[in-house]
Design a protein around this motif. Structure first.
Motif, mmCIF file in Angstrom:
data_model
loop_
_atom_site.group_PDB
_atom_site.id
_atom_site.type_symbol
_atom_site.label_atom_id
_atom_site.label_comp_id
_atom_site.label_asym_id
_atom_site.label_seq_id
_atom_site.Cartn_x
_atom_site.Cartn_y
_atom_site.Cartn_z
ATOM 1 N N CYS A 104 -7.771 -43.918 13.369
ATOM 2 C CA CYS A 104 -8.499 -43.643 14.662
ATOM 3 C C CYS A 104 -7.610 -44.591 15.951
ATOM 4 O O CYS A 104 -7.563 -46.110 15.018
ATOM 5 C CB CYS A 104 -9.804 -43.587 14.255
ATOM 6 N N PRO A 105 -7.845 -43.906 16.514
ATOM 7 C CA PRO A 105 -6.928 -44.697 18.007
ATOM 8 C C PRO A 105 -7.963 -46.736 17.758
ATOM 9 O O PRO A 105 -9.390 -45.905 17.991
ATOM 10 C CB PRO A 105 -7.253 -44.165 18.997
ATOM 11 N N VAL A 106 -6.987 -47.093 17.620
ATOM 12 C CA VAL A 106 -7.772 -48.438 18.256
ATOM 13 C C VAL A 106 -7.068 -49.367 20.031
ATOM 14 O O VAL A 106 -5.815 -49.331 19.432
ATOM 15 C CB VAL A 106 -7.019 -49.804 17.488
ATOM 16 N N VAL A 107 -7.711 -49.194 20.850
ATOM 17 C CA VAL A 107 -7.212 -50.004 22.195
ATOM 18 C C VAL A 107 -8.235 -51.883 22.545
ATOM 19 O O VAL A 107 -8.780 -51.730 21.344
ATOM 20 C CB VAL A 107 -7.716 -48.733 23.088
ATOM 21 N N ALA A 130 -4.331 -54.223 29.753
ATOM 22 C CA ALA A 130 -4.941 -55.918 30.502
ATOM 23 C C ALA A 130 -4.427 -55.977 31.976
ATOM 24 O O ALA A 130 -4.179 -55.114 32.146
ATOM 25 C CB ALA A 130 -2.996 -56.653 30.209
ATOM 26 N N ASN A 131 -5.341 -56.720 32.410
ATOM 27 C CA ASN A 131 -5.635 -57.515 33.947
ATOM 28 C C ASN A 131 -3.950 -57.739 34.092
ATOM 29 O O ASN A 131 -3.213 -58.919 33.413
ATOM 30 C CB ASN A 131 -6.747 -58.545 34.227
ATOM 31 N N THR A 178 4.849 -58.423 33.366
ATOM 32 C CA THR A 178 5.810 -58.767 32.374
ATOM 33 C C THR A 178 5.575 -58.031 31.119
ATOM 34 O O THR A 178 6.964 -57.116 30.777
ATOM 35 C CB THR A 178 6.272 -60.077 32.315
ATOM 36 N N LEU A 179 4.763 -57.948 30.543
ATOM 37 C CA LEU A 179 5.177 -57.576 29.271
ATOM 38 C C LEU A 179 4.717 -55.923 28.953
ATOM 39 O O LEU A 179 5.510 -55.345 28.512
ATOM 40 C CB LEU A 179 3.825 -58.449 28.571
ATOM 41 N N ASP A 186 0.902 -51.285 27.259
ATOM 42 C CA ASP A 186 0.471 -49.825 27.250
ATOM 43 C C ASP A 186 0.312 -49.738 29.522
ATOM 44 O O ASP A 186 0.505 -48.588 29.435
ATOM 45 C CB ASP A 186 0.205 -49.000 26.826
ATOM 46 N N VAL A 187 -0.908 -50.199 29.014
ATOM 47 C CA VAL A 187 -1.814 -49.822 30.720
ATOM 48 C C VAL A 187 -1.963 -50.920 31.382
ATOM 49 O O VAL A 187 -3.096 -51.869 30.671
ATOM 50 C CB VAL A 187 -2.836 -49.234 30.372
#
Length: 266
Positions: A104-107, A130-131, A178-179, A186-187
């Motif tokens: 399953c998806p893992v966030v 991430a913030n 930067t990352l 991703d977000v």
């Protein structure tokens, strides 16, 4: 909502408005969520529970002012080479790989400073939220060590070998923006927890078996390249036609148009 708490981490399960079960694995080891034997044993226990009864999506997050301030170095004080090798094998095989291969998806949510083992766990997840001002880093070089839970290779897969070498060798901290540019995160979201939960719920409410197929194909490509992934794809994606998710989605699309399916994951 069900809540299973052991020492320094907890696993909660709840259902979305559409009835999809989500697992929330929270690191809560104040004051700095340092990685030590107590924390990793707690994570091993909860990840094993997720393996035994996978939900439709998982969110990994942390409480407190930092996601993780690094490792409790006292845990390494008496290790020799044999013991250290066994420790890394255990942490890879019982935390990182099982989390990475959940069907399953893992966030992962990084709301603030995220160091060392927590970065390695984040890189084992499918998507990282991430913030923008959060900082992430591998600082093991300060004690002449390197990330040993698979973080180097997973960072290289996302950002490239050169960036992985630089980040690990210098021990520098990198901001999430930067990352994000590097493709590691991703977000970006100011309200990190809310955004991560919303994304997790969106994925859980969709075709989880199809998401698992995506994970499988990407994993095959990662280890064997395009040719290996091409060889695996027909079997992996063909199997979706025997799932309730796909059958119900196709039927609802034909009957009522897109967006009407209720996915059950069977």
């Amino acid at each position: 909502m069900t809540n299973t708490s052991t020492r320094t981490a907890r696993l909660e399960r709840y259902s979305t408005g559409r009835g999809a079960e989500i697992g929330v694995l929270t690191i809560d080891h104040p004051p700095r969520n340092l990685f030590d034997a107590t924390l990793w044993e707690s994570l091993i226990e909860h990840i094993a529970a997720l393996e035994q009864a996978p939900p439709r999506a998982v969110l990994v997050r942390a409480e407190g002012p930092v996601v993780c301030g690094g490792a409790d170095v006292t845990a390494f004080e008496d290790l020799d080479a044999v013991a250290a090798e066994q420790l890394w094998r255990d942490l890879l095989s019982r935390i990182v790989v099982p989390l990475e291969t959940l069907p399953c998806p893992v966030v992962f949510a990084a709301h603030a400073l995220t160091l060392t083992a927590a970065v390695e766990i984040a890189l084992a997840c499918d998507l990282i939220v991430a913030n923008p001002r959060a900082q992430l880093g591998f600082v093991e070089t300060v004690v002449a060590l390197v990330p040993s839970m698979g973080g180097i290779q997973r960072l290289a897969a996302r950002a490239g070998a050169g960036r992985a070498r630089k980040m690990v060798m210098t021990g520098d901290l990198y901001d999430a923006a930067t990352l994000h540019d590097w493709g590691v995160i991703d977000v970006l979201a100011e309200d990190t927890d809310r955004a991560a939960r919303a994304l997790t719920e969106r994925l859980a409410d969709g075709g989880t078996r199809a998401h698992a197929a995506t994970k499988t194909i990407v994993a095959v490509w990662s280890s064997g390249g395009v040719e290996a992934a091409d060889a695996a794809t027909p079997n992996v994606t063909g199997a979706l036609f025997d799932t309730a998710d796909t059958r119900e989605a196709i039927r609802s699309f034909l009957d009522a148009g897109p967006g009407k399916a209720r996915f059950t994951g069977q």
